[in-house]
Design an enzyme around this catalytic site. Structure first.
Site, short mmCIF file in Angstrom:
data_model
loop_
_atom_site.label_atom_id
_atom_site.label_comp_id
_atom_site.label_asym_id
_atom_site.label_seq_id
_atom_site.Cartn_x
_atom_site.Cartn_y
_atom_site.Cartn_z
N ARG A 247 2.21 -10.90 10.40
CA ARG A 247 3.52 -10.22 10.49
C ARG A 247 4.65 -11.13 10.04
O ARG A 247 5.77 -10.68 9.81
CB ARG A 247 3.82 -9.79 11.93
CG ARG A 247 2.85 -8.83 12.61
CD ARG A 247 2.57 -7.60 11.81
NE ARG A 247 1.36 -7.78 11.00
CZ ARG A 247 1.02 -7.01 9.99
NH1 ARG A 247 1.81 -6.00 9.63
NH2 ARG A 247 -0.08 -7.23 9.30
N LYS B 164 0.82 -1.21 0.00
CA LYS B 164 0.00 0.00 0.00
C LYS B 164 0.86 1.26 0.00
O LYS B 164 0.49 2.27 -0.61
CB LYS B 164 -0.96 0.01 1.18
CG LYS B 164 -0.34 0.21 2.54
CD LYS B 164 -1.38 0.32 3.62
CE LYS B 164 -0.74 0.51 4.99
NZ LYS B 164 0.06 1.75 5.08
N THR B 165 2.01 1.22 0.69
CA THR B 165 2.90 2.39 0.67
C THR B 165 3.38 2.66 -0.74
O THR B 165 3.46 3.81 -1.18
CB THR B 165 4.10 2.15 1.60
OG1 THR B 165 3.63 1.95 2.94
CG2 THR B 165 5.05 3.33 1.58
N ASP C 91 -4.03 7.43 4.55
CA ASP C 91 -3.46 6.11 4.78
C ASP C 91 -4.09 5.50 6.04
O ASP C 91 -4.52 6.22 6.94
CB ASP C 91 -1.93 6.26 4.97
CG ASP C 91 -1.22 4.93 5.02
OD1 ASP C 91 -1.78 3.92 4.55
OD2 ASP C 91 -0.08 4.89 5.54
N GLU C 92 -4.14 4.18 6.10
CA GLU C 92 -4.67 3.45 7.27
C GLU C 92 -6.06 3.96 7.66
O GLU C 92 -6.33 4.25 8.84
CB GLU C 92 -3.70 3.57 8.47
CG GLU C 92 -2.28 3.11 8.19
CD GLU C 92 -2.14 1.59 8.14
OE1 GLU C 92 -3.18 0.89 8.08
OE2 GLU C 92 -1.00 1.11 8.15
N GLN D 195 -7.51 -5.24 9.42
CA GLN D 195 -6.48 -4.83 10.37
C GLN D 195 -6.94 -3.66 11.25
O GLN D 195 -6.12 -2.91 11.77
CB GLN D 195 -5.20 -4.45 9.61
CG GLN D 195 -4.60 -5.60 8.83
CD GLN D 195 -3.26 -5.24 8.20
OE1 GLN D 195 -2.27 -5.02 8.88
NE2 GLN D 195 -3.24 -5.19 6.88
#
Length: 744
Positions: free
Chosen positions: A705, A141-142, A333-334, A364
């Site tokens: 993770r 996503k970044t 973002d997020e 998430q």
């Protein structure tokens, strides 16, 4: 001499006390002991029968049918059904992914069609309408945000017209640095944004006169907020009213949460703090006092930054027009981590041009405890019916076996966007489930495996133990210490939370905002003879004075000379001819003798002040330094646990021990998730289906993770002060048996 101690004397006729060698007495005692032990055994069997229903708790034959269903209240059932309809409706939308021709983008500096996969490319080039990007864990996503900013600039959009909102300053800086590298263009630095709070601070200061706000407001952190609340609590005598009256931390938690989700104190307490229902009017009174106190002191807390910006956008049309015209392209973002107030801010900023893209992963969303609302991302298509929804499902982090495992976890979610992550990574490590007898055995298993990883050449910094709660890792820490393996516990005191650092910053804040009552209360305690009552009187006088650092009204008091010395120092440090670093040095020279008289380790503490001076050299203005220090403090933490030393050159880095909440956004080669028992992970605090779904997302985040190796472990049982946990986590029961192996 007569002995009256009942524990030291006994009736003479008690059998056996004076004849311990009598065989008959000895037999009687053995019979009594056997009887006593028999009762204990019977009680234990009864206890275990009561707490252990006749259900399976074997990993080999685990089934979700062995777990009780959670209640779904009527209001929650309706909400979940509505959210399911919204998320299901996006599957019916026509996808834009396959309609985009990659070859159209080869003419740019960055060949977007060549460096992005089809879903990423769609998220980058659709810029003229609302866009919702559901970016699965590890899906890049970044990379999407970086290339979208780059693409907009290449299309001729001025960087100043782009607003990028993130949840950490580090993320924002990293993204813009990467754009600058892509385009070789320093103008990228003109892109607006940062964290929600830093953005709010910037525009509120810039347009303070337009929205009736003092330009020299200072920002207090959570600890300062708690202290103000405690001061008001004490002034209102609630500290002696009832021993059950909530402490400052709990009060701050309730007040902040109610503001973030825009609910009343009564609603919050009746839902989540039922033991405090009798105190609702008192808490409401404290909130009123807290609000008034901040206004008088020209201070804002973190929640104020969001509320004032949101309310100003609603209340002042000119301010809203300026903001909407300034930021024509907005990216968030997020987005799953936004709260109700932040969501409203975003909608107002995007209200005119509607060129908004939000990126996130509903799977998430794990910060409900601090007000984050997963509904914001789920309802985006409801707010923007014409939006484009793009799901990015190719994962670049984990091997396919781990993705198969985590896909199983999240597929069973009752709400959310359906996604199935896949990867080109072909490594064959399969997630391991392992059950042992006790907590110490669990620690031994985990550390044994860590030692094997070290032998294989895996860096310690690529290994993490992720816990649902801090206490789940205590045995693991002991085992690591025993074997002299270094580790870092994420947590402990931040640099900006250290007492002496906060003192220096309090003095500095007073040179910027002399009405700051929080800072005055902090520094006045160092003057003998000034208690809380006197300090309150002093501060009231200061706030009404034209000469803030002159204390002539108190010349006759015993503490005047010390007060005068402090005022002289503050007056000097406030002079405009001194730069920021010089101001701190003036404060340090005054403060050093005070610290020396109070702390044995003052030399070590003064080194922290030197660090503060070095940090200050990077800033041109005092207000920018103070704002950054409050909103994005130095990230270096002091672990409050033992960190054993090892020989130089043996292994590099340290094992990370962290809660799952603190690990979001990070990744490691190997991840261990201990204490995966029902009631521990998921927590037994999850009382309904909505709360259990948050636990599911938390478990998903923990497992996702891992890049190569994932270990889920659990003891046979764990006793706590009020419960007995023995069944494996219900989330494991939902995973297909072929998606993991059992540890030996």
């Amino acid at each position: 001499m007569e002995n009256n101690d009942p524990f030291m004397s006994a009736p003479d006729n008690l059998p056996g006390l004076n004849d311990v060698d009598n065989p008959a007495i000895q037999e009687d005692r053995e019979a009594l002991l056997n009887s006593f032990l028999g009762r204990l055994a019977a009680n234990e069997e009864s206890f275990n029968t009561e707490l252990s229903p006749v259900t399976n708790d074997s990993l080999e034959t685990l089934s979700i049918e062995d777990y009780p269903a959670l209640p779904v209240p009527t209001h929650l059932e309706k909400k979940l059904a509505e959210l399911q309809r919204i998320t299901s409706s996006i599957e019916m939308k026509e996808t834009v992914i396959n309609s985009i021709d990659k070859s159209n983008y080869s003419k740019y500096k960055v060949n977007y069609g060549a460096v992005l996969n089809p879903a990423q490319l769609a998220a980058v080039v659709v810029t003229d309408k609302p866009v919702l990007v559901i970016a699965g864990a590890g899906s890049g996503k970044t990379r999407v945000i970086v290339h979208r900013v780059s693409y907009l600039i290449e299309k001729g959009v001025e960087p100043e017209a782009i607003l990028l909102l993130t949840f950490t300053r580090k993320a924002s800086k990293e993204m813009l640095d990467r754009v600058a590298t892509l385009l070789h263009d320093k103008k990228v630095g003109n892109v607006s944004g940062g964290t929600f709070h830093s953005f709010a601070n910037h525009v509120l200061r810039k347009y303070a006169n337009l929205i009736n706000l003092p330009t020299n407001f200072t920002i207090i952190d959570t600890a300062d907020s708690e202290d103000v609340i405690d001061l008001i609590r004490t002034e209102l005598k609630f500290n002696i009213k009832d021993k059950r009256f909530p402490r400052k931390g709990r009060l701050q938690e309730i007040i902040s949460y109610s503001r973030n989700i825009q609910c009343s104190i009564r609603d919050i307490v009746e839902k989540d703090y039922t033991g405090l229902i009798d105190f609702i009017p008192d808490i409401e009174l404290i909130l009123a006092g807290y609000t008034r106190y901040k206004q008088m002191s020209r201070i804002l807390d973190f929640d104020d930054l969001m509320e004032v910006l949101n309310n100003s956008l609603k209340k002042y049309p000119r301010f809203r027009d300026i903001m909407q015209n300034a930021f024509q392209y907005i990216m968030v973002d997020e987005f799953q981590d936004t709260n109700a107030v932040q969501n409203e801010i975003v909608q107002q900023l995007a209200g005119k041009h509607r060129r908004i893209m939000v990126v996130g992963d509903d799977s998430q969303s794990i910060y409900a405890f601090r007000g984050a609302d997963y509904e914001n991302i789920l309802r985006f298509p409801q707010v923007y019916p014409d939006c484009v929804v793009i799901k990015i499902e190719e994962n670049y982090r984990s091997n396919q076996n781990i993705l198969d495992f985590t896909n199983n976890i999240i597929t069973n979610a009752k709400i959310g966007y359906k996604k199935k992550l896949f990867t080109q990574i072909k490594n064959q490590h399969i997630p391991v489930l392992h059950r042992v007898y006790g907590q110490d055995d669990e620690a031994v298993f985990i550390v044994d495996r860590i030692c094997e990883l070290i032998e294989q050449g895996i860096s310690l910094s690529q290994i993490a133990v992720l816990n649902r709660a801090d206490w789940h890792n205590k045995f693991i820490q002991l085992e690591l210490s025993k074997r002299n393996i270094p580790y870092v516990v994420v947590g402990g005191f931040k640099f900006n939370e250290r007492m002496h650092v906060k003192d220096i910053v309090a003095f500095l804040r007073l040179t910027f905002n002399p009405s700051d009552a929080v800072s005055w209360h902090r520094v006045l305690k160092y003057i003998g003879g000034i208690g809380q009552v006197t300090a309150t009187t002093l501060i009231g006088t200061i706030q009404q004075s034209d000469d803030y650092f002159s204390f002539e009204a108190f010349r006759q008091r015993k503490f005047y000379n010390e007060l005068f010395a402090m005022g002289t120092m503050l007056s000097k440090a406030s002079k405009p001819e001194y730069n920021l670093t010089q101001k701190i040095e003036i404060i340090r020279n005054y403060y050093a003798p005070i610290l020396k008289s109070r702390e044995d380790d003052y030399l070590d503490r003064m080194q922290d002040v030197d660090v503060l001076i070095e940090l200050s050299k990077k800033y041109e203005t005092l207000d920018k330094f103070l704002s950054d220090f409050a909103l994005d403090p130095p990230s270096k933490r002091i672990a409050d646990q033992t960190t054993p030393l090892i020989n130089e050159g043996e292994e590099k880095g340290k094992i990370t021990i962290s809660t799952v909440h603190s690990a979001k956004g990070l990744e490691w080669y190997a991840v261990f998730v201990p204490h995966s028992l029902e009631g521990l992970f998921p927590s037994n605090r999850a009382k309904n289906i909505e709360e259990m779904e948050e636990e599911r997302r938390l478990f998903y985040v923990a497992c996702s993770r891992a890049k190569e190796e994932l270990y889920i472990t659990m003891p046979r049982n764990v006793y706590s002060y009020d419960a007995f946990f023995h069944k494996p986590s219900r989330f494991l029961a939902e995973v297909e048996k072929g998606k993991y192996v059992l540890g030996e």
